[in-house]
Design a protein around this motif. Structure first.
Motif, PDB file in Angstrom:
ATOM      1  N   GLY A   1       0.830  -1.186   0.000  1.00 38.97           N
ATOM      2  CA  GLY A   1       0.000   0.000   0.000  1.00 38.97           C
ATOM      3  C   GLY A   1       0.870   1.242   0.000  1.00 38.97           C
ATOM      4  N   VAL A   2       0.298   2.367  -0.394  1.00 35.36           N
ATOM      5  CA  VAL A   2       1.064   3.619  -0.434  1.00 35.36           C
ATOM      6  C   VAL A   2       1.655   3.943   0.938  1.00 35.36           C
ATOM      7  CG1 VAL A   2       0.818   6.116  -0.715  1.00 35.36           C
ATOM      8  CG2 VAL A   2      -0.116   4.575  -2.441  1.00 35.36           C
ATOM      9  N   LEU A   3       0.948   3.611   2.006  1.00 36.37           N
ATOM     10  CA  LEU A   3       1.450   3.906   3.350  1.00 36.37           C
ATOM     11  C   LEU A   3       2.666   3.065   3.727  1.00 36.37           C
ATOM     12  CD1 LEU A   3      -1.884   4.421   5.322  1.00 36.37           C
ATOM     13  CD2 LEU A   3      -0.141   6.150   4.814  1.00 36.37           C
ATOM     14  N   ASP A   4       2.983   2.043   2.927  1.00 35.31           N
ATOM     15  CA  ASP A   4       4.205   1.257   3.146  1.00 35.31           C
ATOM     16  C   ASP A   4       5.442   1.950   2.596  1.00 35.31           C
ATOM     17  OD1 ASP A   4       3.022  -1.066   4.385  1.00 35.31           O
ATOM     18  OD2 ASP A   4       2.234  -1.624   2.406  1.00 35.31           O
ATOM     19  N   LEU A   5       5.267   3.053   1.873  1.00 39.15           N
ATOM     20  CA  LEU A   5       6.395   3.691   1.197  1.00 39.15           C
ATOM     21  C   LEU A   5       7.578   3.990   2.122  1.00 39.15           C
ATOM     22  CD1 LEU A   5       7.551   4.892  -1.432  1.00 39.15           C
ATOM     23  CD2 LEU A   5       6.424   7.057  -0.827  1.00 39.15           C
ATOM     24  N   PRO A   6       7.384   4.547   3.323  1.00 43.49           N
ATOM     25  CA  PRO A   6       8.554   4.833   4.167  1.00 43.49           C
ATOM     26  C   PRO A   6       9.417   3.606   4.437  1.00 43.49           C
ATOM     27  CG  PRO A   6       6.626   5.961   5.008  1.00 43.49           C
ATOM     28  CD  PRO A   6       6.132   5.043   3.933  1.00 43.49           C
ATOM     29  N   ASP A   7       8.801   2.433   4.595  1.00 45.72           N
ATOM     30  CA  ASP A   7       9.559   1.217   4.875  1.00 45.72           C
ATOM     31  C   ASP A   7      10.291   0.680   3.647  1.00 45.72           C
ATOM     32  OD1 ASP A   7       8.738   1.210   7.539  1.00 45.72           O
ATOM     33  OD2 ASP A   7       6.915   0.078   7.070  1.00 45.72           O
ATOM     34  N   LEU A   8       9.919   1.149   2.473  1.00 43.42           N
ATOM     35  CA  LEU A   8      10.565   0.688   1.238  1.00 43.42           C
ATOM     36  C   LEU A   8      11.778   1.538   0.875  1.00 43.42           C
ATOM     37  CD1 LEU A   8       7.331   0.094  -0.902  1.00 43.42           C
ATOM     38  CD2 LEU A   8       8.592  -1.558   0.508  1.00 43.42           C
ATOM     39  N   LEU A   9      11.951   2.654   1.561  1.00 45.46           N
ATOM     40  CA  LEU A   9      13.060   3.557   1.317  1.00 45.46           C
ATOM     41  C   LEU A   9      14.011   3.538   2.498  1.00 45.46           C
ATOM     42  CD1 LEU A   9      11.040   6.549  -0.194  1.00 45.46           C
ATOM     43  CD2 LEU A   9      12.022   4.568  -1.378  1.00 45.46           C
ATOM     44  N   GLU A  10      15.173   4.157   2.329  1.00 42.42           N
ATOM     45  CA  GLU A  10      16.197   4.187   3.371  1.00 42.42           C
ATOM     46  C   GLU A  10      16.463   5.618   3.809  1.00 42.42           C
ATOM     47  OE1 GLU A  10      17.479   1.617   4.769  1.00 42.42           O
ATOM     48  OE2 GLU A  10      16.693   0.049   3.415  1.00 42.42           O
ATOM     49  N   PRO A  11      16.854   5.809   5.074  1.00 47.47           N
ATOM     50  CA  PRO A  11      17.257   7.152   5.507  1.00 47.47           C
ATOM     51  C   PRO A  11      18.328   7.714   4.577  1.00 47.47           C
ATOM     52  CG  PRO A  11      17.093   5.686   7.393  1.00 47.47           C
ATOM     53  CD  PRO A  11      16.940   4.818   6.172  1.00 47.47           C
ATOM     54  N   GLY A  12      18.166   8.965   4.188  1.00 46.30           N
ATOM     55  CA  GLY A  12      19.097   9.579   3.249  1.00 46.30           C
ATOM     56  C   GLY A  12      18.634   9.559   1.818  1.00 46.30           C
ATOM     57  N   ASP A  13      17.605   8.750   1.504  1.00 46.44           N
ATOM     58  CA  ASP A  13      17.022   8.783   0.162  1.00 46.44           C
ATOM     59  C   ASP A  13      16.301  10.123  -0.036  1.00 46.44           C
ATOM     60  OD1 ASP A  13      17.943   6.256  -0.408  1.00 46.44           O
ATOM     61  OD2 ASP A  13      16.014   5.248  -0.093  1.00 46.44           O
ATOM     62  N   LEU A  14      16.115  10.495  -1.289  1.00 49.52           N
ATOM     63  CA  LEU A  14      15.502  11.779  -1.624  1.00 49.52           C
ATOM     64  C   LEU A  14      14.345  11.575  -2.590  1.00 49.52           C
ATOM     65  CD1 LEU A  14      15.547  14.932  -1.567  1.00 49.52           C
ATOM     66  CD2 LEU A  14      17.152  14.817  -3.495  1.00 49.52           C
ATOM     67  N   LEU A  15      13.164  12.030  -2.192  1.00 44.79           N
ATOM     68  CA  LEU A  15      11.993  12.041  -3.071  1.00 44.79           C
ATOM     69  C   LEU A  15      11.925  13.381  -3.793  1.00 44.79           C
ATOM     70  CD1 LEU A  15       9.400  10.516  -0.607  1.00 44.79           C
ATOM     71  CD2 LEU A  15      10.062   9.470  -2.774  1.00 44.79           C
ATOM     72  N   VAL A  16      11.703  13.344  -5.116  1.00 42.58           N
ATOM     73  CA  VAL A  16      11.617  14.566  -5.914  1.00 42.58           C
ATOM     74  C   VAL A  16      10.213  14.686  -6.475  1.00 42.58           C
ATOM     75  CG1 VAL A  16      12.558  15.872  -7.843  1.00 42.58           C
ATOM     76  CG2 VAL A  16      14.057  14.358  -6.517  1.00 42.58           C
ATOM     77  N   PHE A  17       9.504  15.747  -6.049  1.00 46.26           N
ATOM     78  CA  PHE A  17       8.123  15.992  -6.435  1.00 46.26           C
ATOM     79  C   PHE A  17       8.040  17.109  -7.461  1.00 46.26           C
ATOM     80  CE2 PHE A  17       8.052  14.244  -2.183  1.00 46.26           C
ATOM     81  CZ  PHE A  17       6.947  13.416  -2.154  1.00 46.26           C
TER      82      PHE A  17
END
Length: 354
Positions: A40-56
């Motif tokens: 689910g979309v709410l799982d997104l934080p667990d699929l990424l790592e600290p220090g990753d960058l989301l670009v909107f």
């Protein structure tokens, strides 16, 4: 590759006519290392790592769907004609390019009349139902008039099934769209899933975010009409990347963080502004980049995006990123498992192959 390579059968009932409520309750299909995961979309934080960058993409959608009237001509017979207008690219303070229907009922120098006394002259007629409109006002005055006269520019696959309504004014806008970045005639729909609670969870995980701006044009919905992809010409769209954003992206890459584009507009912006070594430039210009399998990505590690139309340039882009065979299998899985497709549909997280 040929256009027919990107075709697939999509049942009509898989096309979402309304978004998930709340926004972040949508499903998310992860495609990584040749496999798929139903999340689910709410799982997104667990699929990424600290220090990753989301670009909107922080562009704001304008009510670019207009209905105008071409008054009866003094010579030539016939009465008034109703014309449907979809603005797609601003050329000047008073000038917009637009797609119109029925285009055959318009000539150069015709005048169109809109709600609220707004008028425009057809100053140029082009192929494919495109015209250039010069309005009777400019700048902020024109912006206000378009807001009064226009409606949310829903994609054709939704607009053909229902009329836009008051809910779409909110639903078809990201929660982070910048008030001073109005100019898109289609939403960067991957971002529609984000909410304040999802942003809070991402921040708590140590995941950074930044914004670019690309004003999405209606050309994103135009079908590819040639089977030879090398003959297809993308419509240009304008983008902007600030010094601060470029520095953050470049610093993140140097520190070993991953760059995750939220939406195909973000990925097209970053890849257009990147040097061969992946360094992103701060700049403002147009791009008509067309990404198909075989393209070498310079910046992006992953893409969060909705599910796209058969034979579309966006399905070609995701196939270039995650792999042609992988995306064929992923979309077949999504259809079997009743994921919701297109602008108001579910999401996917696609990791770059290799």
């Amino acid at each position: 590759m040929r256009l027919t390579d990107f075709d697939f059968h999509l049942p009509e009932d898989r096309i979402a006519l309304r978004p998930a409520r709340p926004r972040d309750s949508a499903r998310l299909l992860q495609v990584k290392d040749g496999g798929v995961s139903d999340l689910g979309v709410l799982d997104l934080p667990d699929l990424l790592e600290p220090g990753d960058l989301l670009v909107f993409n922080d562009t704001r959608v304008i009510p670019a769907a207009l209905t105008g009237v071409r008054p009866a001509r003094a010579h030539g017979g016939g009465g008034d004609v109703e014309i449907e207008i979809n603005l797609h690219k601003r050329d000047d303070e008073a000038v917009w390019r637009a797609f119109v229907r029925p285009a055959k009922r318009l000539k150069e120098d015709d005048t169109l009349q809109f709600k609220g006394g707004l008028t425009a002259q057809v100053t140029e007629k082009r192929e494919g139902g495109e015209v250039v409109l010069t309005f009777d006002r400019s700048g902020v005055d024109l912006d206000r008039a378009i807001v009064e006269a226009g409606a949310p520019p829903l994609p054709p696959y939704i607009a053909s099934k229902r009329a836009a309504d008051a809910a779409d004014l909110k639903d078809y806008q990201t929660v982070y769209a910048a008030p001073d970045k109005a100019g898109s005639v289609a939403a960067p729909t991957a971002g529609l899933h984000f909410t304040d609670r999802l942003f809070a969870a991402l921040e708590a995980r140590g995941i950074k975010r930044t914004h670019v701006t690309l004003h999405v044009g209606a050309g994103t919905f135009l079908p590819v009409k040639t089977d030879d992809l090398s003959e297809h010409q993308m419509h240009a769209e304008c983008y902007e990347i600030s010094e601060q954003t470029a520095d953050l992206i470049n610093q993140t890459r140097k520190a070993g963080g991953r760059i995750i584009a939220v939406g195909t507009t973000s990925i097209r912006t970053l890849e257009s502004a990147a040097d061969e070594d992946g360094t992103v430039r701060a700049e403002a210009r147009d791009t008509s980049i067309f990404i198909t399998p075989g393209y070498r990505f310079k910046v992006i590690d992953a893409l969060m995006t909705n599910f796209h139309l058969p034979k579309s340039t966006l399905f070609m882009l995701v196939s270039a990123l995650a792999g042609f065979d992988e995306m064929q299998a992923a979309y077949a899985h999504a259809i079997r498992n009743e994921y919701r497709f297109f602008s108001y549909g579910d999401s996917s997280l696609l990791w770059r192959k290799g």
